[in-house]
Scaffold this motif. Structure first.
Motif, PDB file in Angstrom:
ATOM      1  N   HIS A  40      10.374  -8.989  -8.421  1.00 42.15           N
ATOM      2  CA  HIS A  40       9.081  -9.168  -7.748  1.00 42.15           C
ATOM      3  C   HIS A  40       9.080  -8.479  -6.381  1.00 42.15           C
ATOM      4  N   GLN A  41      10.178  -8.627  -5.647  1.00 39.29           N
ATOM      5  CA  GLN A  41      10.283  -7.967  -4.335  1.00 39.29           C
ATOM      6  C   GLN A  41      10.174  -6.454  -4.497  1.00 39.29           C
ATOM      7  N   ALA A  42      10.894  -5.920  -5.466  1.00 41.25           N
ATOM      8  CA  ALA A  42      10.883  -4.474  -5.696  1.00 41.25           C
ATOM      9  C   ALA A  42       9.472  -3.995  -6.013  1.00 41.25           C
ATOM     10  N   TYR A  43       8.755  -4.754  -6.830  1.00 47.94           N
ATOM     11  CA  TYR A  43       7.391  -4.366  -7.205  1.00 47.94           C
ATOM     12  C   TYR A  43       6.456  -4.442  -6.000  1.00 47.94           C
ATOM     13  N   ASP A  44       6.604  -5.474  -5.185  1.00 47.80           N
ATOM     14  CA  ASP A  44       5.791  -5.589  -3.964  1.00 47.80           C
ATOM     15  C   ASP A  44       6.038  -4.404  -3.035  1.00 47.80           C
ATOM     16  N   ILE A  45       7.302  -4.019  -2.884  1.00 45.73           N
ATOM     17  CA  ILE A  45       7.651  -2.872  -2.039  1.00 45.73           C
ATOM     18  C   ILE A  45       7.047  -1.598  -2.636  1.00 45.73           C
ATOM     19  N   PHE A  46       7.141  -1.454  -3.968  1.00 44.09           N
ATOM     20  CA  PHE A  46       6.537  -0.311  -4.642  1.00 44.09           C
ATOM     21  C   PHE A  46       5.049  -0.222  -4.323  1.00 44.09           C
ATOM     22  N   LEU A  47       4.323  -1.333  -4.491  1.00 42.45           N
ATOM     23  CA  LEU A  47       2.875  -1.326  -4.256  1.00 42.45           C
ATOM     24  C   LEU A  47       2.541  -0.963  -2.808  1.00 42.45           C
ATOM     25  N   GLU A  48       3.358  -1.450  -1.884  1.00 40.67           N
ATOM     26  CA  GLU A  48       3.121  -1.196  -0.469  1.00 40.67           C
ATOM     27  C   GLU A  48       3.363   0.275  -0.109  1.00 40.67           C
ATOM     28  N   LEU A  49       4.408   0.874  -0.686  1.00 45.52           N
ATOM     29  CA  LEU A  49       4.815   2.222  -0.284  1.00 45.52           C
ATOM     30  C   LEU A  49       4.262   3.340  -1.165  1.00 45.52           C
ATOM     31  N   ALA A  50       3.755   2.994  -2.343  1.00 50.43           N
ATOM     32  CA  ALA A  50       3.283   4.020  -3.286  1.00 50.43           C
ATOM     33  C   ALA A  50       2.259   4.985  -2.671  1.00 50.43           C
ATOM     34  N   PRO A  51       1.251   4.501  -1.929  1.00 51.19           N
ATOM     35  CA  PRO A  51       0.260   5.441  -1.387  1.00 51.19           C
ATOM     36  C   PRO A  51       0.857   6.510  -0.462  1.00 51.19           C
ATOM     37  N   ASN A  52       1.990   6.203   0.170  1.00 51.37           N
ATOM     38  CA  ASN A  52       2.636   7.166   1.070  1.00 51.37           C
ATOM     39  C   ASN A  52       3.643   8.064   0.359  1.00 51.37           C
ATOM     40  N   ASN A  53       3.999   7.729  -0.880  1.00 49.94           N
ATOM     41  CA  ASN A  53       5.085   8.443  -1.546  1.00 49.94           C
ATOM     42  C   ASN A  53       4.703   9.074  -2.877  1.00 49.94           C
ATOM     43  N   LEU A  54       3.551   8.732  -3.389  1.00 51.65           N
ATOM     44  CA  LEU A  54       3.062   9.331  -4.626  1.00 51.65           C
ATOM     45  C   LEU A  54       1.800  10.127  -4.320  1.00 51.65           C
ATOM     46  N   SER A  55       1.480  11.066  -5.194  1.00 48.55           N
ATOM     47  CA  SER A  55       0.240  11.823  -5.006  1.00 48.55           C
ATOM     48  C   SER A  55      -0.955  10.883  -5.216  1.00 48.55           C
ATOM     49  N   ASP A  56      -2.086  11.266  -4.658  1.00 46.22           N
ATOM     50  CA  ASP A  56      -3.305  10.468  -4.851  1.00 46.22           C
ATOM     51  C   ASP A  56      -3.604  10.322  -6.345  1.00 46.22           C
ATOM     52  N   LYS A  57      -3.375  11.401  -7.092  1.00 44.23           N
ATOM     53  CA  LYS A  57      -3.620  11.394  -8.538  1.00 44.23           C
ATOM     54  C   LYS A  57      -2.727  10.351  -9.227  1.00 44.23           C
ATOM     55  N   ASP A  58      -1.458  10.302  -8.837  1.00 43.90           N
ATOM     56  CA  ASP A  58      -0.526   9.335  -9.439  1.00 43.90           C
ATOM     57  C   ASP A  58      -0.919   7.897  -9.095  1.00 43.90           C
ATOM     58  N   VAL A  59      -1.280   7.667  -7.851  1.00 39.36           N
ATOM     59  CA  VAL A  59      -1.689   6.321  -7.423  1.00 39.36           C
ATOM     60  C   VAL A  59      -2.923   5.891  -8.207  1.00 39.36           C
ATOM     61  N   GLU A  60      -3.868   6.808  -8.316  1.00 39.54           N
ATOM     62  CA  GLU A  60      -5.105   6.523  -9.043  1.00 39.54           C
ATOM     63  C   GLU A  60      -4.801   6.221 -10.518  1.00 39.54           C
ATOM     64  N   GLU A  61      -3.939   7.038 -11.120  1.00 34.46           N
ATOM     65  CA  GLU A  61      -3.578   6.838 -12.529  1.00 34.46           C
ATOM     66  C   GLU A  61      -2.878   5.488 -12.728  1.00 34.46           C
ATOM     67  N   PHE A  62      -1.958   5.160 -11.830  1.00 36.03           N
ATOM     68  CA  PHE A  62      -1.251   3.888 -11.943  1.00 36.03           C
ATOM     69  C   PHE A  62      -2.222   2.718 -11.816  1.00 36.03           C
ATOM     70  N   ASN A  63      -3.073   2.757 -10.804  1.00 36.54           N
ATOM     71  CA  ASN A  63      -4.016   1.658 -10.595  1.00 36.54           C
ATOM     72  C   ASN A  63      -4.989   1.507 -11.756  1.00 36.54           C
ATOM     73  N   LEU A  64      -5.375   2.626 -12.346  1.00 34.54           N
ATOM     74  CA  LEU A  64      -6.327   2.612 -13.441  1.00 34.54           C
ATOM     75  C   LEU A  64      -5.734   1.978 -14.706  1.00 34.54           C
ATOM     76  N   HIS A  65      -4.454   2.216 -14.943  1.00 29.30           N
ATOM     77  CA  HIS A  65      -3.838   1.824 -16.221  1.00 29.30           C
ATOM     78  C   HIS A  65      -2.805   0.700 -16.129  1.00 29.30           C
ATOM     79  N   ARG A  66      -2.495   0.222 -14.923  1.00 31.46           N
ATOM     80  CA  ARG A  66      -1.356  -0.701 -14.808  1.00 31.46           C
ATOM     81  C   ARG A  66      -1.555  -2.018 -15.542  1.00 31.46           C
TER      82      ARG A  66
END
Length: 106
Positions: A14-40
């Motif tokens: 759970h901690q790892a996933y929370d950290i992922f969600l917090e840091l993803a916008p700074n470390n993934l492309s906008d396209k990847d973030v959008e794709e993840f949020n759309l399909h998660r």
């Protein structure tokens, strides 16, 4: 003397996933973030496992399998899985540590 106080695998995941969600916008492309949020909700996966050998190339500490877990975060499509992050996180409550290998931008 007792050993280290460890988070459960579930707590550390759970901690790892929370950290992922917090840091993803700074470390993934906008396209990847959008794709993840759309399909998660329907296609997202979080898998935990023992850390694999690859981590020794990235971190300069001894990775004891009982003190660390590896967490994979991605989407599972019919034709292929897309891995957004591979996370190494400590289960030791007194020695927090987290390292993330992010999906490369395309």
């Amino acid at each position: 003397m007792s050993g280290p106080r460890l988070f459960t695998v579930e707590e550390a995941t759970h901690q790892a996933y929370d950290i992922f969600l917090e840091l993803a916008p700074n470390n993934l492309s906008d396209k990847d973030v959008e794709e993840f949020n759309l399909h998660r909700e329907e296609l997202g996966f979080i898998e935990e496992d023992e850390p694999d050998e690859q981590w020794q190339d990235f971190v300069a500490l001894e990775i004891e399998p009982e003190h660390f877990i590896q967490v994979l975060v991605g989407l599972e499509f019919d034709n292929e899985d897309v891995l957004f992050a591979k996370i190494l996180i400590s289960r030791d409550k007194d020695a927090p540590f987290c390292h993330i290998l992010w999906k490369e931008s395309e």
